[in-house]
Design a protein around this motif. Structure first.
Motif, PDB file in Angstrom:
ATOM      1  N   GLU A  26      27.734  51.073  36.833  1.00 40.06           N
ATOM      2  CA  GLU A  26      26.757  52.142  36.742  1.00 40.06           C
ATOM      3  C   GLU A  26      25.329  51.589  36.649  1.00 40.06           C
ATOM      4  O   GLU A  26      24.452  51.923  37.434  1.00 40.06           O
ATOM      5  CB  GLU A  26      27.065  52.989  35.510  1.00 40.06           C
ATOM      6  N   ARG A  27      25.121  50.700  35.671  1.00 38.74           N
ATOM      7  CA  ARG A  27      23.769  50.170  35.483  1.00 38.74           C
ATOM      8  C   ARG A  27      23.458  49.006  36.420  1.00 38.74           C
ATOM      9  O   ARG A  27      22.302  48.702  36.699  1.00 38.74           O
ATOM     10  CB  ARG A  27      23.586  49.723  34.026  1.00 38.74           C
ATOM     11  N   GLU A  28      24.518  48.295  36.896  1.00 43.59           N
ATOM     12  CA  GLU A  28      24.293  47.194  37.826  1.00 43.59           C
ATOM     13  C   GLU A  28      25.358  47.238  38.912  1.00 43.59           C
ATOM     14  O   GLU A  28      25.419  48.208  39.656  1.00 43.59           O
ATOM     15  CB  GLU A  28      24.286  45.848  37.078  1.00 43.59           C
ATOM     16  N   PHE A  29      26.223  46.256  38.990  1.00 45.06           N
ATOM     17  CA  PHE A  29      27.311  46.254  39.958  1.00 45.06           C
ATOM     18  C   PHE A  29      28.563  45.741  39.243  1.00 45.06           C
ATOM     19  O   PHE A  29      28.456  44.892  38.353  1.00 45.06           O
ATOM     20  CB  PHE A  29      26.990  45.336  41.148  1.00 45.06           C
ATOM     21  N   ALA A  30      29.720  46.242  39.620  1.00 44.65           N
ATOM     22  CA  ALA A  30      30.966  45.755  39.026  1.00 44.65           C
ATOM     23  C   ALA A  30      31.768  45.001  40.080  1.00 44.65           C
ATOM     24  O   ALA A  30      32.083  45.555  41.138  1.00 44.65           O
ATOM     25  CB  ALA A  30      31.781  46.928  38.480  1.00 44.65           C
ATOM     26  N   TYR A  31      32.060  43.751  39.796  1.00 46.01           N
ATOM     27  CA  TYR A  31      32.814  42.934  40.761  1.00 46.01           C
ATOM     28  C   TYR A  31      33.305  41.680  40.064  1.00 46.01           C
ATOM     29  O   TYR A  31      32.741  41.236  39.080  1.00 46.01           O
ATOM     30  CB  TYR A  31      31.928  42.553  41.963  1.00 46.01           C
ATOM     31  N   ASP A  32      34.386  41.114  40.566  1.00 45.29           N
ATOM     32  CA  ASP A  32      34.828  39.802  40.105  1.00 45.29           C
ATOM     33  C   ASP A  32      35.751  39.131  41.126  1.00 45.29           C
ATOM     34  O   ASP A  32      35.264  38.560  42.090  1.00 45.29           O
ATOM     35  CB  ASP A  32      35.423  39.826  38.688  1.00 45.29           C
ATOM     36  N   ARG A  33      37.081  39.257  40.941  1.00 47.31           N
ATOM     37  CA  ARG A  33      38.017  38.417  41.704  1.00 47.31           C
ATOM     38  C   ARG A  33      38.010  38.671  43.212  1.00 47.31           C
ATOM     39  O   ARG A  33      38.334  37.793  43.998  1.00 47.31           O
ATOM     40  CB  ARG A  33      39.432  38.608  41.168  1.00 47.31           C
ATOM     41  N   GLN A  34      37.673  39.901  43.625  1.00 45.39           N
ATOM     42  CA  GLN A  34      37.771  40.237  45.050  1.00 45.39           C
ATOM     43  C   GLN A  34      36.432  40.188  45.776  1.00 45.39           C
ATOM     44  O   GLN A  34      36.383  40.441  46.981  1.00 45.39           O
ATOM     45  CB  GLN A  34      38.359  41.662  45.201  1.00 45.39           C
ATOM     46  N   SER A  35      35.373  39.882  45.065  1.00 40.55           N
ATOM     47  CA  SER A  35      34.047  39.977  45.684  1.00 40.55           C
ATOM     48  C   SER A  35      33.773  38.805  46.623  1.00 40.55           C
ATOM     49  O   SER A  35      34.158  37.669  46.356  1.00 40.55           O
ATOM     50  CB  SER A  35      32.973  40.019  44.586  1.00 40.55           C
ATOM     51  N   SER A  36      33.129  39.104  47.766  1.00 38.86           N
ATOM     52  CA  SER A  36      32.746  38.007  48.661  1.00 38.86           C
ATOM     53  C   SER A  36      31.474  37.333  48.155  1.00 38.86           C
ATOM     54  O   SER A  36      31.193  36.188  48.464  1.00 38.86           O
ATOM     55  CB  SER A  36      32.540  38.527  50.087  1.00 38.86           C
ATOM     56  N   ILE A  37      30.705  38.051  47.361  1.00 39.98           N
ATOM     57  CA  ILE A  37      29.494  37.470  46.754  1.00 39.98           C
ATOM     58  C   ILE A  37      29.719  37.327  45.259  1.00 39.98           C
ATOM     59  O   ILE A  37      30.099  38.275  44.582  1.00 39.98           O
ATOM     60  CB  ILE A  37      28.274  38.370  47.017  1.00 39.98           C
ATOM     61  N   GLY A  38      29.489  36.147  44.736  1.00 39.16           N
ATOM     62  CA  GLY A  38      29.647  35.929  43.306  1.00 39.16           C
ATOM     63  C   GLY A  38      31.082  36.097  42.831  1.00 39.16           C
ATOM     64  O   GLY A  38      31.325  36.582  41.722  1.00 39.16           O
ATOM     65  N   LYS A  39      32.019  35.656  43.655  1.00 39.89           N
ATOM     66  CA  LYS A  39      33.439  35.765  43.308  1.00 39.89           C
ATOM     67  C   LYS A  39      33.741  35.045  41.990  1.00 39.89           C
ATOM     68  O   LYS A  39      33.394  33.868  41.822  1.00 39.89           O
ATOM     69  CB  LYS A  39      34.266  35.142  44.435  1.00 39.89           C
ATOM     70  N   LEU A  40      34.366  35.784  41.086  1.00 39.16           N
ATOM     71  CA  LEU A  40      34.723  35.198  39.787  1.00 39.16           C
ATOM     72  C   LEU A  40      36.230  35.321  39.622  1.00 39.16           C
ATOM     73  O   LEU A  40      36.743  36.397  39.326  1.00 39.16           O
ATOM     74  CB  LEU A  40      34.002  35.923  38.650  1.00 39.16           C
ATOM     75  N   ASP A  41      36.933  34.233  39.831  1.00 38.76           N
ATOM     76  CA  ASP A  41      38.394  34.274  39.828  1.00 38.76           C
ATOM     77  C   ASP A  41      38.929  33.061  39.057  1.00 38.76           C
ATOM     78  O   ASP A  41      39.318  33.162  37.901  1.00 38.76           O
ATOM     79  CB  ASP A  41      38.871  34.299  41.289  1.00 38.76           C
ATOM     80  N   LYS A  42      38.859  31.896  39.693  1.00 40.94           N
ATOM     81  CA  LYS A  42      39.357  30.678  39.039  1.00 40.94           C
ATOM     82  C   LYS A  42      38.590  30.368  37.755  1.00 40.94           C
ATOM     83  O   LYS A  42      39.158  29.940  36.757  1.00 40.94           O
ATOM     84  CB  LYS A  42      39.236  29.484  39.986  1.00 40.94           C
ATOM     85  N   ALA A  43      37.280  30.578  37.809  1.00 36.62           N
ATOM     86  CA  ALA A  43      36.465  30.261  36.628  1.00 36.62           C
ATOM     87  C   ALA A  43      36.787  31.212  35.470  1.00 36.62           C
ATOM     88  O   ALA A  43      36.691  30.831  34.306  1.00 36.62           O
ATOM     89  CB  ALA A  43      34.973  30.323  36.976  1.00 36.62           C
ATOM     90  N   LEU A  44      37.179  32.448  35.821  1.00 37.23           N
ATOM     91  CA  LEU A  44      37.557  33.411  34.781  1.00 37.23           C
ATOM     92  C   LEU A  44      38.856  32.970  34.106  1.00 37.23           C
ATOM     93  O   LEU A  44      38.987  33.025  32.873  1.00 37.23           O
ATOM     94  CB  LEU A  44      37.698  34.809  35.406  1.00 37.23           C
ATOM     95  N   ASP A  45      39.803  32.498  34.920  1.00 38.10           N
ATOM     96  CA  ASP A  45      41.045  31.969  34.347  1.00 38.10           C
ATOM     97  C   ASP A  45      40.764  30.756  33.453  1.00 38.10           C
ATOM     98  O   ASP A  45      41.319  30.620  32.374  1.00 38.10           O
ATOM     99  CB  ASP A  45      42.012  31.553  35.472  1.00 38.10           C
ATOM    100  N   GLU A  46      39.893  29.869  33.941  1.00 39.51           N
ATOM    101  CA  GLU A  46      39.599  28.664  33.158  1.00 39.51           C
ATOM    102  C   GLU A  46      38.880  29.025  31.855  1.00 39.51           C
ATOM    103  O   GLU A  46      39.121  28.416  30.812  1.00 39.51           O
ATOM    104  CB  GLU A  46      38.778  27.661  33.977  1.00 39.51           C
ATOM    105  N   ALA A  47      38.006  30.037  31.946  1.00 41.81           N
ATOM    106  CA  ALA A  47      37.302  30.490  30.734  1.00 41.81           C
ATOM    107  C   ALA A  47      38.295  30.989  29.693  1.00 41.81           C
ATOM    108  O   ALA A  47      38.188  30.675  28.506  1.00 41.81           O
ATOM    109  CB  ALA A  47      36.300  31.595  31.090  1.00 41.81           C
ATOM    110  N   THR A  48      39.276  31.756  30.159  1.00 35.06           N
ATOM    111  CA  THR A  48      40.308  32.264  29.243  1.00 35.06           C
ATOM    112  C   THR A  48      41.101  31.102  28.656  1.00 35.06           C
ATOM    113  O   THR A  48      41.327  31.030  27.444  1.00 35.06           O
ATOM    114  CB  THR A  48      41.253  33.220  30.009  1.00 35.06           C
ATOM    115  N   ALA A  49      41.500  30.186  29.529  1.00 33.68           N
ATOM    116  CA  ALA A  49      42.326  29.059  29.078  1.00 33.68           C
ATOM    117  C   ALA A  49      41.578  28.171  28.091  1.00 33.68           C
ATOM    118  O   ALA A  49      42.162  27.655  27.135  1.00 33.68           O
ATOM    119  CB  ALA A  49      42.777  28.237  30.284  1.00 33.68           C
ATOM    120  N   LYS A  50      40.290  27.994  28.305  1.00 34.00           N
ATOM    121  CA  LYS A  50      39.533  27.029  27.505  1.00 34.00           C
ATOM    122  C   LYS A  50      38.680  27.669  26.419  1.00 34.00           C
ATOM    123  O   LYS A  50      37.965  26.980  25.689  1.00 34.00           O
ATOM    124  CB  LYS A  50      38.646  26.177  28.424  1.00 34.00           C
TER     125      LYS A  50
END
Lengths: 320, 320
Positions: free
Chosen positions: B276-300
């Motif tokens: 709403e206030r910005e943009f919502a995206y992570d694992r599926q986004s072609s820009i600023g894809k956040l997938d592996k790093a999100l898993d690593e953040a959780t793990a670490k």
């Protein structure tokens, strides 16, 4: 009496450059710094823009009878040679192991790159740092028997501190290896790693046993010499310096680039005129050749520091 | 009454992060900064080593619906097109002129490099700086109609200032163009050019009419993304950071490299959860894809900032 004494102390405290003889060189430096840092002066330079760049070899420390990094290379080749028996019969290693610099020189640029590759690549950046620290703590110069880091110029140490005391950021911009300088220059010159720009190889990020490492590769990323110096300055600093100090033709473009900016500018060369206390060389020298840049300095009125006349002492150990 | 008023003022003055909601994210930040800057704390970090690195796109400012530098590229192509009538019928220019990003994308890496070459090379570094400044002063974002430099994150501006107030040096380490960021980030983020590390092309030193210039060439010198980020950090800073903030898989190695050092470390990701206030995206986004790093953040156990929950406002204009 007491007031006279205190006046004397105050006077001594005011001389930030005690190892510089009174004369035109010292005068040019203090006058530039004073006018660029005095509020209301027409030549005032905002603190943000007070960027000073210094060559290293021959400007901040000695570079004779050869660049100190080459002593490091030869010592590393010796240290690595037990694992490479073939080096005894293969150039440039054969000459390097014999300490035969003419033989090394005969192998040309290719030979030198091979020596740099085996001594500066294939290890992590942490491992290389350890090697440099180890070498700096033990190796000694063949003429003075001093550690190499003791062969820095006392007058230039004072100049670096004087500039920083007046809000200048001091950078090294050297043709020498960036990784070769960074481990020791912070303690010796007061210049932190991020203000050291030098020649550099490509690095490769690798996970080794799950641990992130940066591995040094033999591929060249920047030759920070001659026209490479303004390039390195723009890349790292992103602003044009207002103060530049060099000593050889390799510094010519850095001085030009600095001097060509608008507003007050300071460009200077160390001229190695003191064969007794240090080394005397200029136009004919294969190391630290000063020829075209000396002509340009004369033509453009850059300061030329005469080591013999302008410096009271050369090295810190000679301080009274 | 008066004393109560003053206590309120003092309390407000103490909150260096007013745009962060009270919660675990804000708590993690202030607790890290406090423990690393309190003398006698077992986690104290010497001022020399207080280095904090930040990604830019998606971490300090918005990166949707496409990287802002691409808006710049398209606008530059339009501005240059009258001199290149052939672009009307040649890809990737034809698509770029039509604002057809799918068409541009279809031309692949090669097409993108061609667009970067014509808009980022062949001019001096001074000329390029002028173009960026001109564009930043006039261009507007298609969704918000704001200038792009107004679409920086207010909570991150506060974090940058808070870190600097506590003796940290704040660096940008971005995949974006170094020259594209440097002209404006000093005023907007308080980060000077020498603390901006980005992707960069080779420069060439040239005398033009006797005047020294640095010309931008299309040859790539560093892609400062993914594994290139620790490389850029080592090259420019020469020390491992202790604090790192990113938002995408392109930041994974920078966070790993930072977190793997010894002593207290801080690694965090901005998670774009606020459609709403910005943009919502992570694992599926072609820009600023956040997938592996999100898993690593959780793990670490790296901090993951939830924009929707953790930030009171997104942009400076929304401040109460």
């Amino acid at each position: 009496m007491l007031s006279g004494l205190w006046a004397g102390v105050a006077l001594a405290a005011r001389d930030a450059l005690p190892s510089w003889n009174d004369g035109p060189a010292k005068q040019a430096i203090t006058s530039f710094v004073t006018k660029t840092t005095t509020k209301g002066s027409p030549d005032f330079i905002a603190p943000d823009q007070r960027i000073a760049v210094f060559d290293n070899d021959g400007t901040l420390w000695t570079e004779q009878p050869m660049y100190f990094q080459l002593f490091f290379v030869l010592d590393q080749v010796k240290a690595l040679s037990p694992k490479h028996p073939e080096w005894k019969t293969t150039e440039p290693f054969k000459s390097a192991l014999a300490g035969d610099m003419k033989g090394v020189a005969a192998t040309g640029q290719k030979g030198l790159m091979e020596l740099l590759a085996v001594t500066h690549a294939g290890m992590t950046s942490d491992e290389f740092r350890d090697r440099v620290n180890q070498w700096m703590a033990t190796a000694r110069h063949p003429k003075t028997n001093r550690h190499f880091s003791e062969m820095v110029y006392q007058p230039m140490l004072e100049l670096l501190a004087y500039l920083r005391d007046n809000g200048y950021r001091t950078y090294i911009v050297s043709g020498g290896g960036q990784d070769f300088m960074r481990p020791w220059v912070w303690a010796v010159y007061g210049i932190p790693p991020e203000q050291v720009i030098g020649s550099e190889g490509e690095l490769k990020y690798e996970l080794r046993d799950g641990k992130p490492t940066l591995v040094k590769t033999p591929k060249v990323a920047l030759i920070n010499d001659g026209p490479g110096k303004p390039v390195g300055i723009e890349r790292f600093i992103g602003q044009r310096p207002v103060f530049a100090f060099g000593n050889s033709d390799g510094d010519q473009q850095m001085l030009e680039w600095t001097a060509a900016g608008t507003g007050p500018r300071f460009a200077a060369l160390v001229h190695h005129t003191d064969g007794e206390r240090e080394f005397a060389y200029d136009r004919q020298s294969s190391i630290g050749k000063l020829d075209k840049a000396l002509d340009e300095a004369t033509a453009k009125g850059w300061l030329v520091v005469d080591m013999k006349k302008d410096w009271k002492v050369i090295y810190p150990a000679e301080k009274p």
